[in-house]
Design a protein around this motif. Structure first.
Motif, PDB file in Angstrom:
ATOM      1  N   CYS A  70       6.213 -41.082 -13.508  1.00  0.00           N
ATOM      2  CA  CYS A  70       5.666 -40.008 -14.340  1.00  0.00           C
ATOM      3  C   CYS A  70       5.769 -40.408 -15.800  1.00  0.00           C
ATOM      4  CB  CYS A  70       6.395 -38.695 -14.072  1.00  0.00           C
ATOM      5  SG  CYS A  70       8.179 -38.774 -14.355  1.00  0.00           S
ATOM      6  N   SER A  71       5.345 -39.530 -16.686  1.00  0.00           N
ATOM      7  CA  SER A  71       5.423 -39.823 -18.119  1.00  0.00           C
ATOM      8  C   SER A  71       6.874 -39.751 -18.596  1.00  0.00           C
ATOM      9  CB  SER A  71       4.568 -38.838 -18.916  1.00  0.00           C
ATOM     10  OG  SER A  71       5.121 -37.536 -18.851  1.00  0.00           O
ATOM     11  N   LEU A  72       7.148 -40.404 -19.709  1.00  0.00           N
ATOM     12  CA  LEU A  72       8.497 -40.367 -20.284  1.00  0.00           C
ATOM     13  C   LEU A  72       8.857 -38.946 -20.708  1.00  0.00           C
ATOM     14  CD1 LEU A  72       8.534 -43.618 -22.461  1.00  0.00           C
ATOM     15  CD2 LEU A  72       8.943 -43.345 -20.012  1.00  0.00           C
ATOM     16  N   LYS A  73       7.868 -38.190 -21.146  1.00  0.00           N
ATOM     17  CA  LYS A  73       8.106 -36.791 -21.540  1.00  0.00           C
ATOM     18  C   LYS A  73       8.582 -35.979 -20.340  1.00  0.00           C
ATOM     19  CE  LYS A  73       7.611 -33.030 -24.173  1.00  0.00           C
ATOM     20  NZ  LYS A  73       7.867 -31.951 -23.201  1.00  0.00           N
ATOM     21  N   MET A  74       7.994 -36.221 -19.168  1.00  0.00           N
ATOM     22  CA  MET A  74       8.395 -35.484 -17.970  1.00  0.00           C
ATOM     23  C   MET A  74       9.835 -35.805 -17.606  1.00  0.00           C
ATOM     24  SD  MET A  74       7.311 -33.228 -15.922  1.00  0.00           S
ATOM     25  CE  MET A  74       8.346 -32.382 -14.737  1.00  0.00           C
TER      26      MET A  74
ATOM     27  N   ILE B 297       6.458 -32.667  -9.230  1.00  0.00           N
ATOM     28  CA  ILE B 297       6.716 -33.420 -10.460  1.00  0.00           C
ATOM     29  C   ILE B 297       5.398 -33.850 -11.087  1.00  0.00           C
ATOM     30  CG2 ILE B 297       7.647 -35.588 -11.382  1.00  0.00           C
ATOM     31  CD1 ILE B 297       9.952 -35.319  -9.387  1.00  0.00           C
ATOM     32  N   GLU B 298       4.486 -34.358 -10.257  1.00  0.00           N
ATOM     33  CA  GLU B 298       3.180 -34.774 -10.762  1.00  0.00           C
ATOM     34  C   GLU B 298       2.399 -33.582 -11.318  1.00  0.00           C
ATOM     35  OE1 GLU B 298       1.642 -36.591  -7.270  1.00  0.00           O
ATOM     36  OE2 GLU B 298       2.678 -38.502  -7.586  1.00  0.00           O
ATOM     37  N   ALA B 299       2.512 -32.429 -10.667  1.00  0.00           N
ATOM     38  CA  ALA B 299       1.779 -31.240 -11.117  1.00  0.00           C
ATOM     39  C   ALA B 299       2.325 -30.687 -12.427  1.00  0.00           C
ATOM     40  CB  ALA B 299       1.830 -30.159 -10.035  1.00  0.00           C
ATOM     41  N   ALA B 300       3.657 -30.803 -12.620  1.00  0.00           N
ATOM     42  CA  ALA B 300       4.275 -30.279 -13.843  1.00  0.00           C
ATOM     43  C   ALA B 300       4.214 -31.265 -15.006  1.00  0.00           C
ATOM     44  CB  ALA B 300       5.733 -29.909 -13.572  1.00  0.00           C
ATOM     45  N   ASP B 301       3.913 -32.522 -14.714  1.00  0.00           N
ATOM     46  CA  ASP B 301       3.863 -33.568 -15.733  1.00  0.00           C
ATOM     47  C   ASP B 301       2.795 -33.239 -16.776  1.00  0.00           C
ATOM     48  OD1 ASP B 301       3.672 -35.941 -17.230  1.00  0.00           O
ATOM     49  OD2 ASP B 301       4.094 -37.187 -15.488  1.00  0.00           O
ATOM     50  N   PRO B 302       3.135 -33.309 -18.077  1.00  0.00           N
ATOM     51  CA  PRO B 302       2.118 -33.081 -19.117  1.00  0.00           C
ATOM     52  C   PRO B 302       0.934 -34.029 -18.994  1.00  0.00           C
ATOM     53  CG  PRO B 302       4.314 -33.056 -20.065  1.00  0.00           C
ATOM     54  CD  PRO B 302       4.472 -33.505 -18.641  1.00  0.00           C
ATOM     55  N   ASP B 303       1.162 -35.218 -18.418  1.00  0.00           N
ATOM     56  CA  ASP B 303       0.069 -36.170 -18.202  1.00  0.00           C
ATOM     57  C   ASP B 303      -0.742 -35.835 -16.956  1.00  0.00           C
ATOM     58  OD1 ASP B 303       0.483 -37.643 -20.424  1.00  0.00           O
ATOM     59  OD2 ASP B 303       0.963 -39.520 -19.417  1.00  0.00           O
ATOM     60  N   GLY B 304      -0.247 -34.891 -16.154  1.00  0.00           N
ATOM     61  CA  GLY B 304      -0.945 -34.503 -14.935  1.00  0.00           C
ATOM     62  C   GLY B 304      -1.509 -33.101 -15.065  1.00  0.00           C
ATOM     63  N   GLY B 305      -1.018 -32.209 -14.196  1.00  0.00           N
ATOM     64  CA  GLY B 305      -1.523 -30.841 -14.234  1.00  0.00           C
ATOM     65  C   GLY B 305      -0.939 -29.997 -15.346  1.00  0.00           C
TER      66      GLY B 305
ATOM     67  N   VAL C 274      10.286 -34.393   0.579  1.00  0.00           N
ATOM     68  CA  VAL C 274      10.159 -35.468  -0.414  1.00  0.00           C
ATOM     69  C   VAL C 274       8.762 -35.439  -1.031  1.00  0.00           C
ATOM     70  CG1 VAL C 274      10.133 -37.973  -0.769  1.00  0.00           C
ATOM     71  CG2 VAL C 274      11.867 -36.939   0.710  1.00  0.00           C
ATOM     72  N   ILE C 275       7.747 -35.279  -0.172  1.00  0.00           N
ATOM     73  CA  ILE C 275       6.365 -35.215  -0.652  1.00  0.00           C
ATOM     74  C   ILE C 275       6.168 -34.005  -1.566  1.00  0.00           C
ATOM     75  CG2 ILE C 275       3.963 -34.877   0.064  1.00  0.00           C
ATOM     76  CD1 ILE C 275       4.684 -36.433   2.638  1.00  0.00           C
ATOM     77  N   ALA C 276       6.779 -32.878  -1.195  1.00  0.00           N
ATOM     78  CA  ALA C 276       6.649 -31.663  -2.002  1.00  0.00           C
ATOM     79  C   ALA C 276       7.254 -31.858  -3.393  1.00  0.00           C
ATOM     80  CB  ALA C 276       7.324 -30.495  -1.285  1.00  0.00           C
ATOM     81  N   ILE C 277       8.431 -32.486  -3.449  1.00  0.00           N
ATOM     82  CA  ILE C 277       9.072 -32.736  -4.749  1.00  0.00           C
ATOM     83  C   ILE C 277       8.192 -33.634  -5.604  1.00  0.00           C
ATOM     84  CG2 ILE C 277      11.080 -33.731  -5.914  1.00  0.00           C
ATOM     85  CD1 ILE C 277      12.678 -33.126  -3.327  1.00  0.00           C
ATOM     86  N   ALA C 278       7.686 -34.714  -4.989  1.00  0.00           N
ATOM     87  CA  ALA C 278       6.844 -35.663  -5.721  1.00  0.00           C
ATOM     88  C   ALA C 278       5.586 -34.985  -6.263  1.00  0.00           C
ATOM     89  CB  ALA C 278       6.461 -36.825  -4.809  1.00  0.00           C
ATOM     90  N   ARG C 279       4.961 -34.159  -5.452  1.00  0.00           N
ATOM     91  CA  ARG C 279       3.722 -33.487  -5.876  1.00  0.00           C
ATOM     92  C   ARG C 279       3.991 -32.458  -6.966  1.00  0.00           C
ATOM     93  NH1 ARG C 279      -0.302 -31.679  -1.265  1.00  0.00           N
ATOM     94  NH2 ARG C 279      -1.526 -31.401  -3.172  1.00  0.00           N
TER      95      ARG C 279
END
Length: 231
Positions: A155-159, A207-215, A200-205
């Motif tokens: 993920c991004s460094l900000k996340m 994190i990606e969804a909350a990432d400023p570079d993502g969702g 594990v998949i839920a956690i990963a998704r």
């Protein structure tokens, strides 16, 4: 919060001043004439007591900084130690004795591909970064060492900085749903492990969804998103 560009002077002062990513101390006419400048564009941040300063920028390129925790992968055995990929311009070195209670006769036997959670013990622009897998103060592992099993999310460094903030909502929210383990590196990598693959998949998704570079999802949206996952 102040936004700066590379080369701009930063008014950071403290008895035990520690500079994080994006800041550099330079001397023009001796130590008394030293000043602190930014090396990247971003927002100036500091700890509550003002002892630690850094530049917050939403980037995926990691620049090692002293005492930061990282998630790395062993890419080569080298004499008595290892070369570790931490996502920076150069791979880091990890001594085989840089583990809790390690001796020449009793030390970890890591193979290429193994994951480690480590702390940056040397960060210099003219030298390869160095890592250690124990707390420098106590010489105990304190959670550092080999990471067995699990999955790594990039993920991004900000996340990563957000996840390390106790006030951030995501990890406590997930922990209220099911137990899991995590190791957050400042280098844009998060190791996660849970009992069920679906968790594990839920956690990963998430994190990606909350990432400023993502969702960039906030608490309310993440709760709705979680309800759609098969966990």
């Amino acid at each position: 919060m102040t936004t700066v560009v590379p080369g701009e002077k930063i008014d950071a002062q403290h008895v035990n001043l520690k500079l994080g990513p994006g800041l550099q101390q330079i001397s023009s006419n001796g130590p008394s004439q030293s000043k602190i400048i930014s090396t990247r564009a971003g927002a100036v941040n500091h700890s509550a007591n003002g002892s630690r300063w850094w530049i917050e920028s939403n980037s995926r390129r990691y620049v090692p900084a002293l005492q930061e925790s990282v998630v790395g992968a062993i890419v080569q055995r080298q004499g008595e130690g290892y070369r570790v990929d931490i996502g920076s311009a150069h791979s880091a070195t990890l001594d085989g004795l840089a583990f809790e209670s390690a001796t020449k006769r009793n030390k970890p036997n890591l193979k290429v591909g193994c994951l480690v959670y480590a702390r940056v013990s040397l960060a210099h622009k003219d030298m390869d970064p160095e890592l250690e897998c124990f707390d420098a103060q106590t010489h105990k592992s304190e959670g550092f060492g080999e990471l067995k099993g699990g999955f790594v999310v990039k993920c991004s460094l900000k996340m990563c900085r957000d996840l390390l903030d106790p006030k951030h909502f995501l990890l406590p929210l997930l922990g209220s749903r099911f137990p899991f383990e995590t190791a957050v590196g400042m280098n844009g990598r998060v190791w996660i492990n849970a009992k069920q693959p679906g968790q594990v998949i839920a956690i990963a998704r998430c994190i990606e969804a909350a990432d400023p570079d993502g969702g960039g999802m906030e608490l309310k949206a993440i709760k709705v998103f979680l309800d759609t996952l098969d966990i």
